[in-house]
Design an enzyme around this catalytic site. Structure first.
Site, PDB file in Angstrom:
ATOM      1  CE  LYS A 177       6.338  -5.642  -9.548  1.00 15.76           C
ATOM      2  NZ  LYS A 177       6.505  -6.506  -8.366  1.00 15.76           N
ATOM      3  CD  GLU A 253      -6.195   5.080  -8.989  1.00 21.74           C
ATOM      4  OE1 GLU A 253      -6.233   5.749  -7.939  1.00 21.74           O
ATOM      5  OE2 GLU A 253      -7.008   5.241  -9.918  1.00 21.74           O
ATOM      6  CB  CYS A 287      -4.217   4.551  -0.846  1.00 23.32           C
ATOM      7  SG  CYS A 287      -5.553   3.707  -1.691  1.00 23.32           S
ATOM      8  CD  GLU A 384      -0.148   6.438   1.946  1.00 24.75           C
ATOM      9  OE1 GLU A 384       0.949   6.327   1.358  1.00 24.75           O
ATOM     10  OE2 GLU A 384      -1.231   6.188   1.406  1.00 24.75           O
TER      11      GLU A 384
HETATM   12  P1  NAP Z   1       5.408   0.559  -3.665  1.00 21.58           P
HETATM   13  O1  NAP Z   1       6.615   0.327  -2.868  1.00 21.58           O
HETATM   14  O2  NAP Z   1       5.324   1.762  -4.518  1.00 21.58           O
HETATM   15  O3  NAP Z   1       5.228  -0.750  -4.554  1.00 21.58           O
HETATM   16  C1  NAP Z   1       4.157  -0.906  -5.445  1.00 21.58           C
HETATM   17  C2  NAP Z   1       4.558  -1.803  -6.598  1.00 21.58           C
HETATM   18  O4  NAP Z   1       5.618  -1.174  -7.319  1.00 21.58           O
HETATM   19  C3  NAP Z   1       5.072  -3.163  -6.165  1.00 21.58           C
HETATM   20  O5  NAP Z   1       4.640  -4.136  -7.085  1.00 21.58           O
HETATM   21  C4  NAP Z   1       6.571  -2.989  -6.234  1.00 21.58           C
HETATM   22  O6  NAP Z   1       7.265  -4.178  -6.486  1.00 21.58           O
HETATM   23  C5  NAP Z   1       6.692  -2.077  -7.439  1.00 21.58           C
HETATM   24  N1  NAP Z   1       7.955  -1.347  -7.485  1.00 21.58           N
HETATM   25  C6  NAP Z   1       8.727  -0.935  -6.455  1.00 21.58           C
HETATM   26  N2  NAP Z   1       9.818  -0.284  -6.925  1.00 21.58           N
HETATM   27  C7  NAP Z   1       9.722  -0.290  -8.270  1.00 21.58           C
HETATM   28  C8  NAP Z   1      10.532   0.231  -9.321  1.00 21.58           C
HETATM   29  N3  NAP Z   1      11.670   0.887  -9.089  1.00 21.58           N
HETATM   30  N4  NAP Z   1      10.118   0.050 -10.582  1.00 21.58           N
HETATM   31  C9  NAP Z   1       8.989  -0.603 -10.845  1.00 21.58           C
HETATM   32  N5  NAP Z   1       8.181  -1.120  -9.907  1.00 21.58           N
HETATM   33  C10 NAP Z   1       8.534  -0.961  -8.631  1.00 21.58           C
HETATM   34  O7  NAP Z   1       4.084   0.583  -2.781  1.00 21.58           O
HETATM   35  P2  NAP Z   1       3.638  -0.433  -1.647  1.00 21.58           P
HETATM   36  O8  NAP Z   1       4.487  -0.190  -0.459  1.00 21.58           O
HETATM   37  O9  NAP Z   1       3.545  -1.816  -2.202  1.00 21.58           O
HETATM   38  O10 NAP Z   1       2.151   0.049  -1.409  1.00 21.58           O
HETATM   39  C11 NAP Z   1       1.815   1.088  -0.587  1.00 21.58           C
HETATM   40  C12 NAP Z   1       1.547   2.350  -1.371  1.00 21.58           C
HETATM   41  O11 NAP Z   1       0.545   2.135  -2.362  1.00 21.58           O
HETATM   42  C13 NAP Z   1       1.010   3.456  -0.497  1.00 21.58           C
HETATM   43  O12 NAP Z   1       1.624   4.676  -0.788  1.00 21.58           O
HETATM   44  C14 NAP Z   1      -0.468   3.516  -0.884  1.00 21.58           C
HETATM   45  O13 NAP Z   1      -1.072   4.754  -0.645  1.00 21.58           O
HETATM   46  C15 NAP Z   1      -0.431   3.161  -2.314  1.00 21.58           C
HETATM   47  N6  NAP Z   1      -1.747   2.690  -2.750  1.00 21.58           N
HETATM   48  C16 NAP Z   1      -2.494   3.508  -3.527  1.00 21.58           C
HETATM   49  C17 NAP Z   1      -3.752   3.107  -3.929  1.00 21.58           C
HETATM   50  C18 NAP Z   1      -4.604   3.982  -4.797  1.00 21.58           C
HETATM   51  O14 NAP Z   1      -5.541   3.472  -5.378  1.00 21.58           O
HETATM   52  N7  NAP Z   1      -4.321   5.266  -4.921  1.00 21.58           N
HETATM   53  C19 NAP Z   1      -4.247   1.863  -3.528  1.00 21.58           C
HETATM   54  C20 NAP Z   1      -3.452   1.051  -2.725  1.00 21.58           C
HETATM   55  C21 NAP Z   1      -2.187   1.474  -2.344  1.00 21.58           C
HETATM   56  P3  NAP Z   1       8.121  -4.919  -5.332  1.00 21.58           P
HETATM   57  O15 NAP Z   1       7.136  -5.344  -4.312  1.00 21.58           O
HETATM   58  O16 NAP Z   1       8.731  -6.041  -6.060  1.00 21.58           O
HETATM   59  O17 NAP Z   1       9.099  -3.908  -4.806  1.00 21.58           O
END
Ligand code: NAP
Length: 479
Positions: A177, A253, A287, A384
């Protein structure tokens, strides 16, 4: 530029298809706000169909020889290597990133298929005599089962392949997903796996709208045994709670708040080059991005002046113009978040040495920005940023900077620049899963990637990555 047709459907049980509702959602090019595709909406039932398909394909895939699994992954590596530019172009179009960042991600993400093709045939096991001499201890690893992989938009290819490759190498079947901002890159990767010969049902792709209820339904399906999530700590926390209902194994992650430390003995040129990479790679939407840059007071002014020069030299604009070094943020909403954070920093006493104002227009552009005079503990050092904003804080003593670096709930990554021995000693005191010493980029498919504290659970990549998708089993026999 030669633009490839985009795949914008669900992939379930080996076939591309519309969602059952027939509804679609727009995928936007953040460089100009135009709609580049209408992607199929997956209903909850479509998502459950995907889990059913993965469940049905699971025994066959688990029984497929490791060599065959590895060869399919190797073939995916070769296809993506040949199609690197087309692959990069999709990332630029839906994510907005600069061409150089997209090409780097195309290479990095493809390498996970090569690395895990090689790991598929090296799954470990044990056979030994128990200390008491009464039995033989056999330890084997078997695929954990149907795995749900959820990925973010910032590295739409690498975050998917970093999960897909080890899961498939381990013999698991998956439902992917992707983030709703960037489903096209994921669809391309999934189609490459199909072309590489992956049997029907082994990989499935769904894009539910809204996301939460459909993911909950999949976690409650009963067949899902693994959740591998990359995204924000906030969503990770929600998913951990949901996974706990059925005791689903999780890898997380999550977010970061990386400190970058420039010690007194640092080579200024090396520190600046590393800072530019650690801060500006992927336009700061990483990240791993250096969120707080602590510079020893003796180097502070020279460092700031040269950093300003290097940032100012970065041309900002659409990623399809290959010369541009900084692309768009993923959306206007994300750009406005960065702008609000900078405004807040200024209201808390920061000075703007460069940039500091969103570029007007329909594109989600924010210029390279440098903030100085920032106090540790202010909002921007605790949040962040996820954008091209460098935040510099001076320090005097090593103990003081170690304390500031560790003063966060996160612990994904840190960077230390300094004389080798001293930098290594400081690196050992930092609470983070990864620390770069005199370098600004660490990510490597062959190394373990992951965080401490609220930055996550488990590791991806390296020899550990495949273990996240394997269940350890102990069998005892008579001696
Ligand atoms: P996000 O809002 O947490 O979304 C990540 C994924 O989760 C998306 O596919 C999103 O789908 C899904 N999602 C959102 N709400 C959900 C829910 N209630 N239930 C299940 N899935 C849900 O993060 P983002 O804004 O895309 O990415 C940025 C974040 O990712 C930052 O905090 C960054 O640090 C972190 N990140 C971490 C790493 C690592 O390796 N540690 C690497 C890259 C990024 P939808 O798009 O459909 O909402």
């Amino acid at each position: 530029m030669d633009t490839k047709p985009l795949i914008a459907d669900l992939f379930i049980a080996g076939a591309w298809r519309e969602g059952s509702s027939g509804d679609r959602f727009p995928v936007i090019d953040p460089a100009d706000g135009s709609v580049i595709a209408q992607f199929a909406v997956a209903s909850e039932q479509d998502c459950l169909d995907a889990v059913n398909a993965a469940e049905q394909a699971a025994p066959g895939w688990a029984a497929t020889s490791p060599r065959t699994r590895g060869e399919i992954l190797r073939s995916a590596f070769e296809i993506l290597t040949r199609e690197k530019e087309a692959f990069a172009e999709i990332m630029v179009r839906e994510n907005g990133k600069a061409w150089g960042d997209a090409m780097a991600e195309a290479g990095y993400s493809t390498e996970f298929f090569r690395w895990f093709a090689e790991e598929a045939v090296r799954i470990p096991g044990e056979f030994r005599l128990a200390p008491g001499g009464d039995k033989r201890i056999i330890v084997t690893h078997e695929p954990i089962g149907v795995s749900l992989l959820i990925t973010p938009w910032n590295f739409p290819a690498a975050m998917a392949t970093r999960k897909l490759a080890p899961a498939l190498a381990a013999g698991c079947t998956v439902v992917l997903k992707p983030a709703s901002e960037t489903p096209l890159t994921a669809a391309y990767v999934v189609d490459v796996l199909r072309r590489a010969g992956l049997p029907a049902g082994v990989v499935n792709l769904v894009t539910p709208v809204p996301t939460g209820p459909a993911v909950t339904a999949m976690l409650r399906h009963g067949a899902v045994r693994k959740l591998s999530f990359t995204g924000s700590t906030e969503v990770g926390r929600v998913l951990l709670a949901q996974a706990s209902e059925s005791i689903i194994n999780t890898s997380m992650e999550l977010g970061g708040n990386a400190p970058l430390i420039v010690l007194k003995g640092a080579d200024l040129d090396v520190a600046l080059e590393g800072t530019m990479a650690a801060k500006m790679r992927n336009g700061g939407s990483a990240c791993t991005s250096a969120n707080r840059i602590y510079v020893h007071r003796s180097l502070h002014d020279a460092f700031v002046e040269e950093l300003r020069t290097r940032l100012a030299a970065m041309t900002t604009g659409p990623g399809l113009v290959r010369e541009n070094k900084l692309g768009a943020l993923v959306s206007v909403k994300e750009r406005d978040k960065v702008a609000a954070l900078v405004d807040q920093a200024v209201s808390e006493g920061a000075q703007v040495a460069l940039g500091g104002r969103a570029i007007p227009g329909s594109g989600a552009f924010y210029p390279p920005t440098l903030l100085t005079g920032v106090e540790h503990g202010t909002t921007i050092t605790r949040t962040e940023i996820f954008g091209p904003v460098a935040v510099v804080v001076p320090f005097d003593e090593i103990d003081e900077v170690v304390e500031m670096a560790n003063d966060t709930d996160f612990g994904l990554i840190a960077y230390v620049f300094g004389e080798d021995g001293e930098a290594l000693r400081v690196a050992q005191r930092i609470q983070a899963g990864m620390v770069g010493v005199n370098r600004g980029v660490l990510s490597d498919p062959a190394a373990p990637f992951g965080g401490m504290k609220q930055s996550g659970l488990g590791r991806e990549g390296g020899s550990h990555g495949i273990l996240e998708f394997l269940e350890e089993k102990y069998i005892a026999t008579s001696a």
